[in-house]
Write an enzyme that holds these catalytic residues in place. Structure first.
Site, PDB file in Angstrom:
ATOM      1  N   TYR A 143      30.782   8.390  55.519  1.00 17.67           N
ATOM      2  CA  TYR A 143      30.527   8.972  56.834  1.00 17.67           C
ATOM      3  C   TYR A 143      31.555  10.056  57.153  1.00 17.67           C
ATOM      4  O   TYR A 143      31.208  11.126  57.652  1.00 17.67           O
ATOM      5  CB  TYR A 143      30.544   7.880  57.894  1.00 17.67           C
ATOM      6  CG  TYR A 143      29.954   8.306  59.210  1.00 17.67           C
ATOM      7  CD1 TYR A 143      28.574   8.476  59.351  1.00 17.67           C
ATOM      8  CD2 TYR A 143      30.754   8.541  60.324  1.00 17.67           C
ATOM      9  CE1 TYR A 143      28.021   8.874  60.559  1.00 17.67           C
ATOM     10  CE2 TYR A 143      30.203   8.933  61.540  1.00 17.67           C
ATOM     11  CZ  TYR A 143      28.837   9.097  61.646  1.00 17.67           C
ATOM     12  OH  TYR A 143      28.283   9.493  62.836  1.00 17.67           O
ATOM     13  N   LYS A 147      30.669  13.976  57.750  1.00 14.14           N
ATOM     14  CA  LYS A 147      30.940  14.635  59.026  1.00 14.14           C
ATOM     15  C   LYS A 147      31.966  15.750  58.872  1.00 14.14           C
ATOM     16  O   LYS A 147      31.875  16.785  59.556  1.00 14.14           O
ATOM     17  CB  LYS A 147      31.403  13.601  60.051  1.00 14.14           C
ATOM     18  CG  LYS A 147      30.295  12.683  60.500  1.00 14.14           C
ATOM     19  CD  LYS A 147      29.129  13.495  61.044  1.00 14.14           C
ATOM     20  CE  LYS A 147      27.952  12.642  61.431  1.00 14.14           C
ATOM     21  NZ  LYS A 147      26.808  13.453  61.889  1.00 14.14           N
TER      22      LYS A 147
END
Length: 307
Positions: A143, A147
């Site tokens: 993640y 991002k």
């Protein structure tokens, strides 16, 4: 305007806020029944398309159909995303890869599909990023990588398309009360680790005020939008954060020890389940590839947004 990952979470709420302000909204994501329900509740004109943001052909088709139905597209919000937690060495390789595919590659495919019409209308592309782009944390390797990637990609794209009149913004959110975050909190270790973060990053924030901040940023076509007030201050210290988190994170990893191996490593939350289910259907050959007037039917995709 177009919102991906619109069946639930921040995407659903954002569609509602914008529709109430008079925007015509195209909702894109999985869970066609939920998309239909969300679209039906919106006060203004809307439509919904079921498509996988990682499928270029599907998203190009959606872009054509949205323009044909509504006449123009001025704003695209790349919100679709999934998340997975756990130790990298013990992670499910397919789930880890899927987080990168959806959050990073899917965002780029979304932009590529809609850039021609955004250029024609001198529009605005808003990329939803995260605190994870500013503060990479253990047990969140996929993640955080995704991002960080979408943040850098959006910043690079801004310079390229600016001369054509297209504005590009990046929105940052901390832990927000969505299905994604609630799904992660079902794991006791992830929940306890998050609660041990320093204030104010250890709180779960209601989505309403964050979405209001995003809408305000969209209205001025801002380059940076912060869902929680304190995230703006993180920009000034972000260079120090990897080193600090590395030291503190090692301490926490030792504290939790063997319990870390118990963390579920698949996709979390209802959006993760929808993504896994749709890909399973596609693998089994049960999902078709025709499109209707308001829905594409390419399998896969994402819902939800949290940290």
């Amino acid at each position: 305007m177009v919102v991906t990952g619109a069946a639930r979470g921040v995407g659903e709420l954002l569609a509602g806020r914008l529709s109430a302000r008079g925007a015509t909204v195209a909702l894109v994501g999985l869970e066609p029944e939920r998309l239909s329900e969300v679209s039906g509740r919106l006060p203004g004109e809307s439509g919904h398309w079921y498509a996988d943001v990682t499928d270029h052909d599907a998203m190009a088709r959606v872009a054509r159909e949205v323009e044909e139905r509504f006449g123009r597209v001025d704003i695209v919000v790349a919100n679709a995303g999934v998340a997975a937690g756990g130790l990298f060495a013990a992670s499910d390789p397919d789930a880890w890869r899927r987080v990168i595919e959806v959050n990073l590659i899917g965002s780029a495919i979304t932009a590529r599909a809609f850039l021609p019409v955004l250029t024609q209308n001198r529009g605005y592309l808003l990329q939803i990023a995260s605190l994870a782009a500013l503060a990479p944390a253990p047990l969140m390797t996929a993640y955080c990588a995704a991002k960080s990637g979408v943040e850098a990609y959006a910043h690079s794209l801004r310079a390229e398309v600016g001369p054509q009149g297209v504005r590009v913004g990046v929105a940052y959110l901390s832990w927000t009360d969505t299905d994604m975050v609630r799904g992660a909190d079902q794991d006791a270790v992830l929940r306890e680790l998050r609660q041990r973060l320093p204030w104010p990053s250890n709180k779960t924030y209601p989505p309403g005020p964050a979405v209001d901040r995003i809408v305000a940023g969209m209205e001025r076509r801002a380059s940076h939008v912060y869902g929680q007030w304190w995230l703006r201050g993180m920009q000034g210290v972000r260079g120090w954060l990897p080193g600090v988190i590395g030291v503190v994170g090692q301490r926490e990893m030792r504290r939790f020890g063997p319990r870390l191996g118990q963390v579920r490593t698949g996709l979390v939350g209802a959006g993760g389940a929808a993504d896994e289910g749709a890909r399973g259907s596609a693998t089994g050959g049960t999902t078709g590839s025709t499109t209707g007037s308001t829905t594409g039917s390419t399998a896969g995709g994402t819902q939800g947004r949290g940290y």
